[in-house]
Scaffold this active site. Structure first.
Site, PDB file in Angstrom:
ATOM      1  N   PHE A 131      46.225 -26.802 -55.841  1.00  0.00           N
ATOM      2  CA  PHE A 131      46.428 -26.613 -54.406  1.00  0.00           C
ATOM      3  C   PHE A 131      45.199 -25.959 -53.795  1.00  0.00           C
ATOM      4  O   PHE A 131      44.521 -25.158 -54.416  1.00  0.00           O
ATOM      5  CB  PHE A 131      47.702 -25.812 -54.104  1.00  0.00           C
ATOM      6  CG  PHE A 131      47.815 -24.480 -54.800  1.00  0.00           C
ATOM      7  CD1 PHE A 131      47.087 -23.389 -54.370  1.00  0.00           C
ATOM      8  CD2 PHE A 131      48.684 -24.315 -55.870  1.00  0.00           C
ATOM      9  CE1 PHE A 131      47.191 -22.158 -54.991  1.00  0.00           C
ATOM     10  CE2 PHE A 131      48.810 -23.086 -56.504  1.00  0.00           C
ATOM     11  CZ  PHE A 131      48.061 -22.010 -56.064  1.00  0.00           C
ATOM     12  N   CYS A 132      44.897 -26.343 -52.544  1.00  0.00           N
ATOM     13  CA  CYS A 132      43.740 -25.819 -51.809  1.00  0.00           C
ATOM     14  C   CYS A 132      42.462 -25.902 -52.636  1.00  0.00           C
ATOM     15  O   CYS A 132      41.730 -24.927 -52.782  1.00  0.00           O
ATOM     16  CB  CYS A 132      44.000 -24.381 -51.347  1.00  0.00           C
ATOM     17  SG  CYS A 132      42.881 -23.808 -50.044  1.00  0.00           S
ATOM     18  N   ASP A 133      42.191 -27.078 -53.167  1.00  0.00           N
ATOM     19  CA  ASP A 133      41.019 -27.255 -54.001  1.00  0.00           C
ATOM     20  C   ASP A 133      39.742 -27.165 -53.165  1.00  0.00           C
ATOM     21  O   ASP A 133      39.729 -27.513 -51.984  1.00  0.00           O
ATOM     22  CB  ASP A 133      41.082 -28.628 -54.690  1.00  0.00           C
ATOM     23  CG  ASP A 133      39.988 -28.811 -55.723  1.00  0.00           C
ATOM     24  OD1 ASP A 133      39.487 -27.797 -56.242  1.00  0.00           O
ATOM     25  OD2 ASP A 133      39.657 -29.977 -56.011  1.00  0.00           O
TER      26      ASP A 133
END
Length: 249
Positions: A131-133
């Site tokens: 997530f939120c790379d």
């Protein structure tokens, strides 16, 4: 301007947006904050523009998982017990683009040096599927898993020269918890918003799971104390960057 960061206390009422209060005092001196927030999710403003966001936000709040909108970019991230947030803010002269990567590297180095004291090796890199790379995640190797995500926000300083900005860089550090539960929360929001994007829990890790069981109970407090000590000794970045050489005629 002070030689090191001044540590500020987070306002508990600010919740997962606590670091945004750093933007004003950072106009005077470099500041930093270590803070935690109640369980919930945080998204950038692009999510708030999606159709049906207000209804989804109200539904998640009713289920005890409020969704907050932050000023910085990135993607959806969880907040709650076991997650430690570190934010730095200071003044820069010139274009934010000229300082952005150095500010990310500065934050990652500060956290990485601190974690090295616990025998945890990290590097800044993208971790596809997390997530939120982003390019400036902090990850552990073998296999590669994300243990921290980063984001930035920049603001002009009212009443100052137009090239003077406050930069704020933030890291969300996964200290304790269940990566599957954290990822499931992010996936639930994406699904509720009608997005096809999904995240893989195997692409993230919490730091305590990298330590021997006997060291895990005391680790969150020890990590916070070590980060505070690092902040007391680490110099902020220079406010200006060297002029770029002109190309040869």
């Amino acid at each position: 301007m002070t030689d090191t960061y001044r540590l500020l206390d987070a306002d508990p009422a600010a919740g997962p947006l606590a670091d945004e209060v750093l933007l004003a005092p950072a106009a005077r001196e470099p500041v930093a904050c270590l803070w935690t927030a109640a369980p919930g999710l945080v998204v950038p403003r692009t999510y708030a523009a999606r159709p049906g966001f207000a209804a989804v936000q109200a539904d998640f709040a009713a289920r005890g998982c409020p969704v907050h909108v932050r000023q910085s970019g990135g993607g959806v991230v969880p907040q709650g017990p076991g997650i430690l947030n570190l934010s730095l803010a200071q003044v820069f002269a010139g274009r934010p683009l000229d300082h952005s990567e150095a500010f990310y590297r500065h934050l990652c180095a500060l956290i990485g040096d601190t974690l090295a004291a616990f025998g945890i090796e990290t590097r800044a890199q993208a971790v596809e599927g997390s997530f939120c790379d982003g390019r400036y995640n902090l990850a552990v190797p073998s296999p590669t898993r994300k243990i921290a995500g980063t984001a930035q926000v920049w603001r002009r300083i009212p009443g100052h020269a137009p090239d003077r900005h406050v930069g704020l860089v933030h890291a969300l550090i996964l200290v304790q918890g269940d990566p599957a539960e954290l990822t499931a929360r992010a996936n639930a929001l994406e699904a509720a918003l009608g997005s096809a994007r999904r995240y893989d829990a195997d692409r993230t890790e919490t730091l305590d799971r990298l330590l021997p069981p006997a060291e895990r109970p005391d680790f969150p407090a020890a990590l916070k104390a070590r980060l505070q000590e690092t902040l007391r000794t680490r110099l902020p970045l220079p406010a200006t960057t060297p002029a770029r050489p002109r190309p040869e005629p």
